[in-house]
Structure formats: C-alpha cells, structure tokens
Design an enzyme around this catalytic site. Structure first.
Site, PDB file in Angstrom:
ATOM      1  N   GLU A  25     -45.652  -4.660 -12.250  1.00  9.06           N
ATOM      2  CA  GLU A  25     -44.256  -5.044 -11.992  1.00  9.06           C
ATOM      3  C   GLU A  25     -43.514  -3.951 -11.228  1.00  9.06           C
ATOM      4  OE1 GLU A  25     -41.281  -3.832 -14.024  1.00  9.06           O
ATOM      5  OE2 GLU A  25     -42.208  -3.295 -15.939  1.00  9.06           O
ATOM      6  N   LYS A 157     -39.793  -2.089 -25.805  1.00  8.64           N
ATOM      7  CA  LYS A 157     -39.100  -0.806 -25.665  1.00  8.64           C
ATOM      8  C   LYS A 157     -38.372  -0.435 -26.960  1.00  8.64           C
ATOM      9  CE  LYS A 157     -37.605  -2.063 -21.472  1.00  8.64           C
ATOM     10  NZ  LYS A 157     -38.638  -2.775 -20.719  1.00  8.64           N
TER      11      LYS A 157
HETATM   12  N1  PSU Z   1     -41.332  -0.935 -18.888  1.00 15.15           N
HETATM   13  C1  PSU Z   1     -40.954   0.323 -18.503  1.00 15.15           C
HETATM   14  N2  PSU Z   1     -39.830   0.439 -17.743  1.00 15.15           N
HETATM   15  C2  PSU Z   1     -39.073  -0.659 -17.356  1.00 15.15           C
HETATM   16  C3  PSU Z   1     -39.495  -1.973 -17.763  1.00 15.15           C
HETATM   17  C4  PSU Z   1     -40.630  -2.046 -18.531  1.00 15.15           C
HETATM   18  O1  PSU Z   1     -41.611   1.309 -18.850  1.00 15.15           O
HETATM   19  O2  PSU Z   1     -38.052  -0.484 -16.676  1.00 15.15           O
HETATM   20  C5  PSU Z   1     -38.682  -3.199 -17.322  1.00 15.15           C
HETATM   21  C6  PSU Z   1     -39.530  -4.473 -17.246  1.00 15.15           C
HETATM   22  O3  PSU Z   1     -39.448  -4.977 -15.917  1.00 15.15           O
HETATM   23  C7  PSU Z   1     -38.892  -5.436 -18.217  1.00 15.15           C
HETATM   24  C8  PSU Z   1     -37.445  -4.999 -18.169  1.00 15.15           C
HETATM   25  O4  PSU Z   1     -39.073  -6.782 -17.876  1.00 15.15           O
HETATM   26  O5  PSU Z   1     -37.594  -3.566 -18.203  1.00 15.15           O
HETATM   27  C9  PSU Z   1     -36.632  -5.570 -19.327  1.00 15.15           C
HETATM   28  O6  PSU Z   1     -35.336  -5.801 -18.900  1.00 15.15           O
HETATM   29  P1  PSU Z   1     -34.341  -6.714 -19.800  1.00 15.15           P
HETATM   30  O7  PSU Z   1     -34.285  -6.014 -21.121  1.00 15.15           O
HETATM   31  O8  PSU Z   1     -33.015  -6.709 -19.080  1.00 15.15           O
HETATM   32  O9  PSU Z   1     -34.956  -8.061 -19.892  1.00 15.15           O
END
Ligand code: PSU
Ligand code: MN
Length: 305
Positions: A25, A157
């Site tokens: 990604e 996360k």
């Molecule tokens: N993993 C990481 N860093 C990131 C992400 C994942 O180590 O920045 C990103 C991914 O693209 C994931 C996004 O889909 O964070 C989640 O964003 P949100 O919580 O707004 O859905």
C-alpha cells in the site's frame, strides 16, 4: 482488465504466469512516514518482497491513474508530491475524476490489488475501531470481510481500541492467524493481551488455509498477524502513556475523519523521539518479507499468487 488500472508490465506478466506477487500500500508513503524515510521504507519493503522470491507491486494513484507497480521516478514522485490525498475504497472514483495524486489505504489497495489478480498484500497495521466515544471505524474492517485475500500486518495500530477491533474482526468472519504466535500483536508491541484465532508456524500452513477459504467460496480475507521484530518491539507499558497523550491532543485539536490516523502516528513518533517510527519501519519490512513467503507457497499449491 479494469481500464483505470495501469499494471506494470512485469506485474502483469507475473500475474498471468501465476508467479508470486505481493501488493504493497502507499498511504504509509504519503501520510504515514516523513520524507525520506517514506521512500526508503517503501523501497526497503519492495526489496524484502524480492528477497523472499516474490515480485512487489506498490499501488497508488498518480495524476489520476491507478498504478500497480512503480518505477524509481514514480516512487520518488509519490514520496515527495505536495498535498497527496488519502484514498480508501470510497475515494477511488472521486480521486480518479479529480486526477489526484494519492496513497491508497488498506481498503483502497485491496480493491485495486484484487481487481489486478493479486491475492497477497502486506501493510504495517490495519485500521480499526478508534478509541473515544466518536464512532470512528476504519473502512479497512468491512473491506477485509468482503475481499478474499491474504493480508499480512502487525495487528491493528496500537493507537486504536484493540479489544473493540478484535471483536469486529470476529463478528465480520475474518480469520485471524498468528504467524508463529498465539498473541494478537499490538503494532509496536509483541502482544496486545488478546488472542489470535489460529496459530500457524509456517507460510505453507497459511497458504493451505487461504486456498481452502477461497475454494470454499468464503469472501473474507485471511488476516495474518506478525509480531514486530523482537529487538525493536516496544513493550506496551512503555508506549501506552505516549499514545494516551497523543489521543488526548487529537481530541483537543478536533482532529476528525481520515486525518486522525496520520496525526496520531506522527505525534507518537515525535513524543517517543522517533522510537516508534523505527519500530514501524522495521515491522513494515518484516511483514513484506513474510507476505512474500506466503505468496510463494500459494503460487506453488494453487498456481495463484
Ligand atoms: N500501516 C502503517 N502506516 C500507515 C498505515 C498502515 O504502518 O500509515 C495506513 C494504512 O493505509 C491504513 C490506514 O489503511 O493507515 C488506516 O487509516 P484509517 O484509520 O483512517 O482508516
Ligand atoms: Mn477513520
């Protein structure tokens, strides 16, 4: 083939020949890490996929074209472009029309990877249910229940409400497999204190389950959780206070929607003097390598990567 997707020739050939391919990604490039660590990490992840024997395909949008597989110039452009957008699944069509440059999230990348014939995907940590009273649930979660792939991550996360995220995964029928562990990792930390559904010690076992899931016709992704490399993992008691402070600051500043996750990742990195970023980078590369091993096994037993 989807006319909006520009599939790099080598990726197209690999998919057609059933060689192992791993999708990567790009929100971590555009919104997750600062320059030049973002570019170096993205290149490092691609190299880890190659080291495992598979082909990497980093996915993003450049000037309104969806790219699957990037050359060096495209990677540099993505890592340095001004005001990139964050493209989750709901944003794809609008971003295409506005000819945006942007990073695709887990949900956006899954949609594009699946339509490109790629079945294995590596990220850092999936999105999930945020902490606090506002109902902020990442689009990653429903997408994981709707697109049949193998997604390799270090759990969700740690800035999130992990028990609530874990419950969602269960409700949505998403099997959670711990790679060489019984514990659901907490991104920076080896364990969240929550269990996975199944433990697998080899990529071959995971490939067997994925193949069976798809042959059966089940639609949910197999979520493979890999703990961060032990030497760089941060014990949760050492990072939790920092996360709480970052979450409080986001609330005070009224940060909402798609901005929440990038804000929190940057804050925790700043408050930990970049210790969390070092761990984040290490787990991203490690996940890319493990995903490559799984893609290899899948290609071997199904002829599908
Ligand atoms: N993993 C990481 N860093 C990131 C992400 C994942 O180590 O920045 C990103 C991914 O693209 C994931 C996004 O889909 O964070 C989640 O964003 P949100 O919580 O707004 O859905
Ligand atoms: Mn959100």
């Amino acid at each position: 083939m989807n006319k909006f997707i520009n599939l790099q020739k080598s990726v197209q050939d690999a998919v057609a020949a059933n060689h192992p391919v791993v999708a990567l990604e790009s929100t971590l490039i555009t919104h997750g890490l600062p320059y030049p660590q973002n570019r170096d990490t993205a290149v490092g992840m691609e190299n880890e996929v190659r080291r495992s024997g598979a082909l990497p395909a980093t996915i993003c949008m450049l000037a309104g074209t969806i790219q699957v597989g990037l050359d060096d110039v495209q990677m540099e452009t993505l890592a340095t472009v001004k005001n990139p957008v964050k493209i989750s699944r709901r944003d794809i069509a609008a971003a295409l029309v506005a000819k945006q440059n942007g990073g695709t999230t887990v949900s956006g990348t899954m949609e594009i990877a699946y339509q490109s014939g790629i079945r294995v995907f590596a990220t850092g940590g999936i999105g999930g249910v945020h902490r606090g009273n506002l109902q902020d649930v990442s689009a990653d979660l429903p997408t994981l229940s709707q697109i049949p792939m193998v997604v390799v991550c270090a759990g969700a996360k740690a800035i999130l409400d992990l028990p609530a995220t874990r419950e969602y995964l269960e409700t949505a029928g998403i099997p959670v497999i711990g790679y060489q562990t019984h514990d659901f990792p907490a991104f920076y930390s080896t364990s969240s204190g929550l269990p996975v559904d199944y433990r697998c010690d080899s990529p071959a076992e995971i490939a067997q389950i994925a193949k069976t899931q798809w042959e059966f016709g089940l639609k949910a992704t197999i979520l493979v959780t890999v703990p961060p490399p032990a030497d760089l993992a941060i014990p949760s008691e050492e990072i939790e206070g920092t996360i709480l402070n970052a979450v409080k600051e986001a609330e005070q500043k009224g940060i909402r929607g798609a901005k929440v996750t990038p804000f929190l990742l940057a804050k925790v990195s700043e408050m930990s003097h970049e210790r969390s970023m070092v761990t984040n980078i290490a787990l991203l590369k490690n996940n890319a390598y493990v995903a490559g091993l799984i893609a290899e096994e899948l290609a071997r037993i199904t002829g599908k990567s």
